[in-house]
Design an enzyme around this catalytic site. Structure first.
Site, short mmCIF file in Angstrom:
data_model
loop_
_atom_site.label_atom_id
_atom_site.label_comp_id
_atom_site.label_asym_id
_atom_site.label_seq_id
_atom_site.Cartn_x
_atom_site.Cartn_y
_atom_site.Cartn_z
N THR A 262 0.89 -1.13 0.15
CA THR A 262 -0.11 -0.04 -0.10
C THR A 262 0.86 1.04 0.09
OG1 THR A 262 -0.18 0.35 2.36
CG2 THR A 262 -1.72 -1.03 1.35
N ASP A 263 0.34 2.30 -0.63
CA ASP A 263 0.67 3.51 -0.18
C ASP A 263 0.68 3.83 1.26
OD1 ASP A 263 1.86 6.26 -0.03
OD2 ASP A 263 0.79 6.86 -1.98
N TRP A 264 1.30 4.84 2.13
CA TRP A 264 1.10 4.80 3.47
C TRP A 264 -0.40 5.29 3.84
CZ3 TRP A 264 5.01 2.85 2.05
CH2 TRP A 264 6.02 2.52 2.80
#
Length: 727
Positions: A262-264
């Site tokens: 994931t992105d953060w």
């Protein structure tokens, strides 16, 4: 003197058709597979799950008893980010984490030189290894759809072929140093407004022809070890839990065997994300890491039969496969790190020099002969502003950053009087997640302008350093408009009236409106955010020690409403949904097809020398599907200076059952020539690259008929063409 330069270029369809290339992660290495299976068999469920989520901001737990090391990740598309505290976003205060800062993504693309992208990857890999990082979060390769996207400066281009060529080279260089690339943001993260909630809709053809090719190339050509899922939704489902994107396309079609992360804070569920192919959860905004979706909730989901153990094992295998690929189990054989070497700094300088785009040079006012002038006025906030530490996740704590004024004083101050005036002041305020800090940032400060006018009148020549800063070009918010802020149009108008010998240097990473100044000044040089060597590069370009060779990686509109997404009213969308109504007509495809004349076209850029392209031909006139077109031409440097030209090969299909763009880039080559030198260059394009994605057949389709091959030095300047037929 003649030389033959041979170049094989994969076009859009060529990148998307066929099996995965040999560059990909090996998933059938029997010895490695045995080791992976053995490790997995020895793990408890809790240990398996510990490998699938962060245990801090940028780290993932290891399993000490099995010899599995902790995984260290770092931001860094154009430099390794300074160390962040484990459990908050404050910097750790280290004294050995000042890194080399390169010009950002659009500047790299403006070089049109994959060799520089490869060298950048090498440097980033060496510095990541010095910092003991295992994964570098880059490159960012989303298509530049709108001039307003705040993150355009991190991305590369509006064209998928240019994106593909540059990103593949970058990834190969980086991963050659045993550091995993994380290609981002998968997929359609083309705006920052509502990025964590907007639902993106586009046709299958636009997806296949425009938005997928860069990622396909990154995986199958570059062999990217990890891919980062975007924040946004795609056709109703979050990108981090999108069955079609992650299972059907990324895993099955692309053959990706690495880690999808994931992105953060872009995870939303446990079961759906697990079943649709997500491997690693990072940055979730929950203080207890055990509460993250891929922590205790995943253990419960397995125990309750909602997620099969085989799915967890698949994810663990993907993580271990990347660890083996980067030699994390054999540190003795792993690439050694280096930090801020002279070679690294030279690479940053080379990028800044080759990125600069000479947009206008009336009466050959550039280069400046500093031996014949007595004084020069240097005006503008960007003459003294440092930019490496801006942009949020891509901000760099660099060892040094040379500003233009510093470099001009250092190089020419002993012989020429340098008169500096502020010209304008930064009025904006950066506010994460909002562009409201840009509001009211266009006030005209007549006191500063009057001072600049006095300085301009007292000088032989004037250099105005204008453009943007990272209050505008930044993650988390989009620009409000394309205007030059802080009253720069008025400043430049008044200065040019006071001294007609006025050169404007634009420091920016995304399109800005230049219609207010192109008729007022003789020369415009676009120098981007030049990284740590910005000042040295621009000083050498202004003086002629270096010759501009950059080309625009995007179309520069006269006004915002010329751009397709804005002409059709589809940016940033409505009710948290955006429809890419312009379809395949993104960037120059729209401008050329609709006969709209931009301020400066895609691929455009001048030089201090001149070039002539001649003798364009193909190896034959009739081709069949499966053939390769060999297009040959000669190019000569007809001027008095050494320089480089980017020759661009476009194709078109005049008669087709579906709409085709007026022209599409299929190949390019940057060619360096001495004065009077001629080279023969051959570009290769597969007939398969002429295909369009046929939505009725759900397949690529090369329709029999006539095609036109065109070569030139921008999408708006075609020198020669040749017709071929496909049977």
């Amino acid at each position: 003197m003649k030389k033959i330069v041979r170049q094989v270029v994969l076009g859009i369809a060529g990148l998307l058709i066929g099996s995965a290339a040999s560059a990909q992660l090996v998933a059938n290495d029997s010895n490695q597979d045995k080791k992976i299976r053995s490790l997995i068999r020895q793990m408890t469920l809790a240990e398996k799950v510990s490998l699938l989520h962060g245990n801090s901001k940028f780290y993932v737990s290891g399993i000490k008893r099995l010899g599995i090391p902790e995984w260290a990740l770092s931001d860094g598309p154009h430099g390794v980010r300074a160390e962040i505290n484990r459990h908050d976003w404050a910097y750790a205060g280290w004294t050995n984490d000042s890194s080399t800062c390169f010009p950002p993504g659009t500047a790299l693309a403006a070089t049109w030189n994959p060799r520089l992208a490869y060298q950048r990857g090498i440097v980033l890999g060496e510095e990541a290894r010095f910092r003991k990082k295992d994964v570098l979060l880059g490159p960012g390769i989303n298509i530049i759809r709108s001039p307003l996207c705040g993150r355009n400066f991190e991305y590369l281009s509006e064209d998928p072929v240019l994106v593909s060529r540059m990103s593949v080279a970058y990834i190969k260089g980086l991963q050659s140093k045993d550091v995993a690339s994380s290609v981002k943001h998968w997929l359609a993260n083309n705006q920052e407004t509502n990025r964590d909630s907007v639902d993106v809709h586009m046709s299958e053809r636009a997806l296949r022809e425009i938005y997928l090719p860069g990622f396909k190339a990154a995986v199958t050509e570059g062999g990217a070890y990890t891919v980062m899922a975007a924040y946004n939704k795609f056709r109703g489902d979050w990108c981090s839990e999108n069955e079609y994107l992650n299972r059907e396309i990324l895993r099955r079609e692309f053959g990706f065997k690495g880690v999808l992360m994931t992105d953060w804070s872009a995870a939303h569920t446990t079961v759906k994300a697990a079943l649709t192919g997500l491997d690693l959860e990072m940055g979730t905004d929950k203080p207890d890491y055990n509460d993250w979706y891929f922590a205790d909730p995943l253990i419960r989901a397995v125990n309750e039969g909602k997620v099969p153990m085989s799915v967890v094992d698949e994810k663990v295998a993907n993580v271990l496969r990347v660890m083996f690929a980067t030699k994390m189990f054999d540190e003795g054989k792993r690439a050694k790190g280096k930090m801020n070497t002279p070679e690294h700094q030279q690479a940053a300088y080379n990028d800044a020099v080759e990125a600069a785009v000479l947009l206008q040079n009336n009466d050959d006012i550039l280069p400046v002969n500093f031996k014949t002038i007595k004084s020069i006025a240097v005006i503008g906030d960007n003459a003294t502003r440092k930019h490496c530490n801006g942009g949020l996740s891509s901000e760099i704590k660099t060892l040094y950053e040379i500003t233009p004024l510093e470099a001009i004083r250092e190089k020419f101050g002993a012989d020429v009087k340098i008169n500096f005036a502020q010209g304008y002041e930064k009025q904006s305020t950066f506010r994460e997640g909002s562009n409201t800090g840009q509001t009211g940032a266009n006030k005209v400060d007549w006191k500063l302008i009057d001072e600049a006018v006095r300085v301009a009148k007292a000088s032989d020549i004037v250099i105005v350093f204008g453009g943007l800063n990272h209050d505008f070009d930044t993650e988390s918010s989009d620009k409000q408009n394309m205007d030059l802020p802080y009253g720069q149009d008025v400043l430049i108008r008044e200065v040019a009236k006071a001294n007609p010998k006025t050169v404007v240097v634009i420091v920016a990473g995304s399109p800005v409106k230049l219609s207010g100044i192109v008729q007022r000044v003789p020369a415009i040089l676009w120098s981007w955010y030049g990284g740590m060597e910005a000042g040295n590069a621009v000083a050498d370009l202004l003086s002629g020690k270096a010759n501009p060779s950059g080309k625009l990686p995007f179309t520069l509109p006269v006004s915002l409403d010329q751009s397709p997404a804005h002409a059709l009213g589809n940016f940033p969308g409505r009710d948290l949904s955006v429809n890419y109504e312009e379809d395949i007509l993104v960037g120059y495809r729209w401008f050329d097809t609709k006969k709209i004349v931009p301020q400066f076209p895609f691929g455009y850029g001048l030089s201090y020398t001149s070039f002539s392209i001649n003798n364009f031909s193909t190896d034959k006139q009739h081709y069949r599907n499966g053939d390769t077109i060999r297009a040959k031409f000669t190019i000569s440097n007809t001027g008095a200076r050494e320089g480089a030209e980017v020759v661009q090969l476009y194709t078109s299909e005049p008669v087709c059952s579906v709409i085709r763009p007026e022209k599409e880039l299929k190949a390019f080559e940057k060619i360096f020539l001495h004065p009077g030198e001629t080279k023969t260059v051959e570009l290769m394009v597969k007939v398969a690259d002429l295909a369009f994605y046929d939505e009725t057949k759900k397949a690529w389709n090369v329709e029999p008929g006539e095609f036109v091959l065109q070569i030139g030095n921008s999408s708006g300047n075609i020198s020669l063409s040749a017709k071929i037929s496909v049977d």
